[in-house]
Design an enzyme around this catalytic site. Structure first.
Site, PDB file in Angstrom:
ATOM      1  N   ILE A  62       0.846  -1.200   0.000  1.00 50.79           N
ATOM      2  CA  ILE A  62       0.000   0.000   0.000  1.00 50.79           C
ATOM      3  C   ILE A  62       0.880   1.248   0.000  1.00 50.79           C
ATOM      4  CG2 ILE A  62      -1.847   1.248   1.202  1.00 50.79           C
ATOM      5  CD1 ILE A  62      -2.674  -1.599   0.453  1.00 50.79           C
TER       6      ILE A  62
ATOM      7  N   CYS B  64       5.201 -24.989 -14.418  1.00 50.45           N
ATOM      8  CA  CYS B  64       6.313 -24.297 -15.073  1.00 50.45           C
ATOM      9  C   CYS B  64       7.658 -24.447 -14.385  1.00 50.45           C
ATOM     10  CB  CYS B  64       5.985 -22.818 -15.270  1.00 50.45           C
ATOM     11  SG  CYS B  64       5.895 -21.879 -13.736  1.00 50.45           S
TER      12      CYS B  64
ATOM     13  N   CYS C 252       4.790 -20.224 -18.359  1.00 53.29           N
ATOM     14  CA  CYS C 252       3.809 -20.257 -17.268  1.00 53.29           C
ATOM     15  C   CYS C 252       2.432 -20.012 -17.865  1.00 53.29           C
ATOM     16  CB  CYS C 252       4.131 -19.184 -16.231  1.00 53.29           C
ATOM     17  SG  CYS C 252       2.816 -18.891 -15.038  1.00 53.29           S
TER      18      CYS C 252
ATOM     19  N   HIS D 254       0.509   4.470   1.374  1.00 53.66           N
ATOM     20  CA  HIS D 254      -0.423   5.060   2.349  1.00 53.66           C
ATOM     21  C   HIS D 254      -0.576   6.559   2.129  1.00 53.66           C
ATOM     22  CE1 HIS D 254      -0.925   1.476   4.801  1.00 53.66           C
ATOM     23  NE2 HIS D 254       0.373   1.227   4.603  1.00 53.66           N
TER      24      HIS D 254
ATOM     25  N   CYS E  48      -0.556 -20.172 -16.280  1.00 49.83           N
ATOM     26  CA  CYS E  48      -1.499 -19.438 -15.423  1.00 49.83           C
ATOM     27  C   CYS E  48      -1.362 -17.924 -15.616  1.00 49.83           C
ATOM     28  CB  CYS E  48      -1.287 -19.773 -13.958  1.00 49.83           C
ATOM     29  SG  CYS E  48      -1.430 -21.518 -13.569  1.00 49.83           S
TER      30      CYS E  48
ATOM     31  N   CYS F 224      -1.559 -22.494 -10.155  1.00 49.80           N
ATOM     32  CA  CYS F 224      -0.909 -23.804  -9.991  1.00 49.80           C
ATOM     33  C   CYS F 224       0.392 -23.670  -9.221  1.00 49.80           C
ATOM     34  CB  CYS F 224      -0.732 -24.534 -11.321  1.00 49.80           C
ATOM     35  SG  CYS F 224       0.853 -24.303 -12.139  1.00 49.80           S
TER      36      CYS F 224
ATOM     37  N   ILE G  66      12.362   1.042   9.849  1.00 47.66           N
ATOM     38  CA  ILE G  66      11.442   1.485   8.786  1.00 47.66           C
ATOM     39  C   ILE G  66      10.342   0.443   8.618  1.00 47.66           C
ATOM     40  CG2 ILE G  66      11.270   2.375   6.436  1.00 47.66           C
ATOM     41  CD1 ILE G  66      13.240   3.974   8.127  1.00 47.66           C
ATOM     42  N   GLU G  67       9.394   0.490   9.556  1.00 44.71           N
ATOM     43  CA  GLU G  67       8.200  -0.361   9.407  1.00 44.71           C
ATOM     44  C   GLU G  67       7.183   0.424   8.585  1.00 44.71           C
ATOM     45  OE1 GLU G  67       6.252  -1.013  13.155  1.00 44.71           O
ATOM     46  OE2 GLU G  67       6.627   1.008  13.833  1.00 44.71           O
ATOM     47  N   SER G  68       5.968  -0.055   8.500  1.00 41.24           N
ATOM     48  CA  SER G  68       4.943   0.678   7.768  1.00 41.24           C
ATOM     49  C   SER G  68       4.848   2.101   8.314  1.00 41.24           C
ATOM     50  CB  SER G  68       3.600  -0.023   7.929  1.00 41.24           C
ATOM     51  OG  SER G  68       2.614   0.677   7.226  1.00 41.24           O
TER      52      SER G  68
END
Lengths: 426, 485
Positions: free
Chosen positions: B47, B441, B399, B49, B401, B436, B336-338
């Site tokens: 995110i 793959c 791949c 923020h 998917c 998957c 440095i967290e959220s």
């Protein structure tokens, strides 16, 4: 790019056992303008890596290995001059039967088909779908991926193995890895019964003294970089782990054999109606889907137990696709075929009652193990047949023929229901 | 001898490396893992923020709002998936309303634009799958989603393109200064530089405490997530928060920048900073909390669960600048967290200028980022046809998917800061990220890695170190077994 459109009568997507059988049948039914598209470099599908025997007992009355079984159809198709194009991945299918595909040799190609046979097979349910807690280390494979490494590439994924799920590929891999020098510590199954063929339980586990833990599951996965162990616990009737029943296994490999999912992304894009029970298309007795001229067969339609059934079903789909391409349209009254008590995912889900309606096989899986029960077919609640079965298990597909006589008897019926009953229905 | 050693190749370290690559100087980034973004930068909510959560006057608030304003342009320049979808913080009671009002006021003070409090009817009109019990919400239209690991990768690509060296599998064990030279001892030997910058995430406190007179404590705080398949539409078009708790912003449900639904995170302080296991307890917690936002919560299309460990400073604010009490030319951006992902470009901008100024590095002209390959998945039919003509490897879908071609996989391995493992390929191309989960793959990806890196399949790892995928050839294992008998 309209100048580059390739027009075909029948286009088959997938050259595994289903696609090959469908193509052979379509060709036999008189369609020459026929192309099979296969994403792998070789035809044969998953059979190429199934090097064990036991294939073809019903169809050829012999025990073949997977590659041998596939080779018979590949040879037949080649002798008939069927155009099988490998290394081609189909990207999209429209409800107007316009197909885009891509390959290294020819780049992007566009096909327009009079009819299409969907024969893309199925894929394995991965770990993520189970949301098993623990680390995301190396050493966790779906059984089929491990089978590919061992049988096609010549590498062993690990030395000490636990298998979660008792699907057939898992059981086969238990034996295969044991024979190759690995130690298979346990096969762990969430349900109180195995989802594999009984013969595989005997020949792949019991013969090698590999314990099968029914009503158990893996509740934790350990190992920072490579798997170092798993915790297994017994589960209650609601499939919740029972505290105090934990067992620890030190292993470097966890194989998952926890279910197969028909690979229907292309079908869904084409507007094909899918059944939430089978995860495959809803089809009529001609194996035609809800999109006119689009047929489905094999494991993309519903997950089979025996390839012999796949071939039989696909011959029918191929023939019907050929007739559609030649302009034949059946008319008649459509009635539903419903799952009754104990029955999951009967295919076909619809019958078209018409004068030329020949017999049709109804196929399904029981929802649990039943012993000495009756397999009963009803037309509007009136039994058409009721036959005693010694054992019915989810691991084995039940095939219930609906012959011409029975079809004639339900000429005016509003619906057919298949059920498993304790008593003989009269 | 380097001019600058940056320790940690997360989003902060890579953003800083890119910023400093605009100056003259020899720069290297060291990381303990085998790839960039191996820690919290690859496993977070993704995110950008808006900036109403952080207390006014804190570094968190300042860098959050400044970073958020930089993101759109940066993502565009670097070609990283970014979508300004907006966010709602749901309130269910009068107490919640008071909290939302407080968040609104904070947002105003922090300089967040377009914030407003909306009522039940508007919530339901914007997001019909919301719990009808929602009474009010804080609506932040400037909130966005970004692919966090792709942002980190793209920053590292641009830095490497400008001459920054990336050295992996290289955990910093000891940092000290001697005669004006900084020494960093690692598993790969000793490095020397004029300056060091500590951007080591959950490992940063240990390094800080070696050189500072003011010890810090950084607590590893784990968050667990569910990720759902993008073929199933996310029930919400915006990021749906609940009112925050003292452990963080609480559990959210959001579309990712790739359109998957993301549910999480839990928040649990753990002893081992690198323990990214998921737990039944954590996953059940997420599911339970999600019901408040989305009563009909459905995780049947789950494709994976994962966890990330945030670097939570006990001081509760970012620690950015010269290291207190250390010799000259030691810098840090730690704790440095959220909203660290959001703040990273702003932190890099200011810290980079500070470092360059201290070292008296002159600016230099650098080329714009070499554009990433246009993903085959996103091409039109005409573009696909043209791409295949130009490079036949586009005609090979590896791949199924996520519709990833061999061309993209080879490019991901060949480019600077290229992929070396299955997970490295996955993060760069999305091969193996679909429903998957690489079952189909991964053998083929492995083959391509072997061709490109000229190695044996037995050397290929899932994610570096001892995470080898294969144990041996059939013969190896059979012989070994016979030996045991």
């Amino acid at each position: 790019m309209s100048e580059n459109i390739i027009r075909v009568d029948v286009l088959v997507i997938g050259a595994g056992p289903a696609g090959l059988a469908a193509a052979i049948a379509a060709k036999k039914a008189g369609v020459d303008n026929l192309i099979v598209l296969e994403r792998e470099d070789h035809p044969g599908g998953i059979l190429r890596q199934c090097i064990h025997n036991g294939f073809g007992l019903h169809r050829f009355k012999e025990e073949l290995t997977g590659p041998e079984y596939a080779q018979r159809d590949i040879d037949t198709a080649r002798e008939m001059g069927i155009d099988i194009r490998t290394g081609v991945t189909v990207l999209s299918v429209s409800n107007e039967k316009r197909v885009t595909a891509v390959s290294r040799e020819n780049g992007l190609q566009i096909f327009e088909a009079k009819s299409i046979v969907l024969a893309m097979g199925c894929r394995e349910r991965p770990r993520g779908a189970l949301a098993i807690p623990g680390t995301r280390c190396a050493g966790i494979y779906s059984a089929g991926t491990a089978q590919k490494f061992v049988n096609l590439e010549g590498y062993m994924p690990g030395r000490r193995v636990v298998i979660l799920g008792s699907g057939d590929i898992g059981l086969i891999m238990a034996r295969r890895m044991t024979l190759q020098g690995a130690k298979v510590l346990a096969c762990v199954e969430l349900m109180p019964y195995s989802s594999g063929l009984n013969r595989n339980i005997v020949q792949c586990l019991q013969d090698y003294n590999i314990p099968l833990y029914l009503s158990h599951t893996v509740i934790d996965i350990q190992g920072k970089e490579r798997l170092s162990g798993v915790t297994v616990a017994k589960v209650d009737e609601n499939r919740r782990p029972i505290p105090g029943t934990e067992m620890q296994f030190d292993c470097d490999t966890l194989l998952l054999s926890v279910g197969l999912i028909p690979e229907n992304e292309l079908s869904a894009e084409a507007g094909v109606a899918l059944s939430p029970v089978t995860s495959g298309a809803v089809v009529s007795d001609t194996l035609e889907t809800s999109v006119p001229g689009v047929f489905a067969c094999g494991n993309v339609l519903h997950v089979h137990d025996l390839v012999d059934h796949v071939s039989n079903e696909s011959f029918r789909a191929g023939e019907m696709a050929a007739r559609y391409a030649k302009g034949e349209r059946r008319t008649g009254r459509e009635i539903p075929v419903r799952d009754g008590k104990g029955v999951r995912g009967v295919v076909p889900q619809k019958l078209l009652l018409s004068d030329d309606c020949q017999g049709v096989d109804l196929m399904f899986r029981p929802d649990q193990v039943y012993r000495n029960h009756y397999l009963t077919v009803y037309a509007d609640g009136k039994p058409l047949s009721s036959l005693k079965k010694m054992i019915l298990t989810p691991g084995e597909m039940v095939v219930q023929p609906l012959n011409e006589k029975m079809l004639a008897a339900c000429k005016d019926a509003g619906e057919i229901t298949v059920a498993i009953t304790e008593e003989k229905a009269v | 001898m380097y001019d600058i050693l940056i320790i940690g190749a997360g989003v902060v370290g890579c953003a800083l490396a890119r910023k400093l690559s605009h100056y003259e100087g020899k720069i290297a980034v060291l990381d303990r893992a085998e790839d960039v973004a191996d820690g919290a930068s690859k496993a977070n909510s993704g995110i950008v923020h808006a900036g109403f959560d952080a207390k006014p006057g804190t570094k968190k608030a300042y860098y959050n709002v400044k970073g958020a304003k930089m993101y759109g342009e940066l993502a565009r320049q670097l070609g990283v998936p970014y979508d300004p979808i907006g966010a709602l913080v749901l309130g269910f009671s009068e107490e919640d309303r008071a909290t939302l009002q407080k968040l609104y006021d904070q947002g105003q003070k922090n300089g967040v634009e377009k914030l407003r409090i909306i009522e039940h009817d508007e919530i339901m009109a914007l997001e019909p799958n919301t719990n009808p019990a929602a009474a009010c919400a804080l609506y932040a239209p400037t909130s966005a989603v970004v692919s966090p690991y792709e942002m980190t990768l793209a920053l590292s690509y641009h830095a490497a393109q400008n001459g920054v060296e990336f050295i992996f599998d290289c955990p910093a064990e000891k940092v000290y200064e001697e005669n004006g030279v900084w020494h960093v001892e690692t598993a790969k030997g000793a490095f020397e530089a004029r300056a060091v910058v500590n951007c080591a995430g959950v490992g940063a406190a240990a390094l800080h405490n070696m050189i500072s007179d003011q010890p810090v404590e950084i607590v590893p705080r784990r968050g667990e997530y569910y990720l759902l398949d993008h073929t199933v539409k996310c029930p919400f078009t915006r990021t749906m928060f609940q009112v925050p708790s003292k452990m963080g912003k609480g559990v959210l449900i959001s579309p990712t920048a790739h359109g998957n639904a993301l549910l999480g995170p839990s928040a649990e302080d753990i002893p081992d900073a690198y323990d990214t296991a998921t737990t039944r307890k954590g996953l059940d917690f997420v599911l339970d909390k999600c019901r408040l936002t989305w009563p009909k919560v459905n995780i049947r299309p789950v494709i994976t669960t994962f966890s990330g460990v945030r670097a939570h400073p006990t001081s509760d604010d970012f620690i950015i600048g010269p290291v207190h009490g250390a010799a000259d030319n030691a810098f840090e951006a730690i704790g440095i967290e959220s909203p660290g992902l959001t703040a990273a470009p702003a932190i890099a901008e200011e810290l980079g200028e500070l470092v360059a100024e201290h070292l008296k590095l002159g600016a230099r002209k650098v080329a714009p980022p070499v554009p990433l390959l246009h993903p085959f998945f996103a091409m039109t039919e005409e573009e696909r046809a043209a791409a295949c003509k130009e490079n036949p490897d586009y005609g090979r879908i590896v791949c199924r998917c996520e519709v990833v071609t061999e061309a993209e996989i080879r490019d991901a391995i060949r480019r600077p800061v290229g992929a070396k493992s299955i997970d490295g390929v996955k993060r760069r191309t999305r091969a193996g990220m679909g429903r998957c989960q690489g079952g189909f793959c991964s053998p083929r990806v492995m083959e391509i890695l072997c061709e490109e890196l000229k190695c044996s399949p037995l050397d290929i790892t899932k994610c570096g170190g001892e995470s080898k995928l294969l144990a041996g050839t059939l013969d190896d294992i059979a012989k070994e077994a016979r030996g045991h008998e």
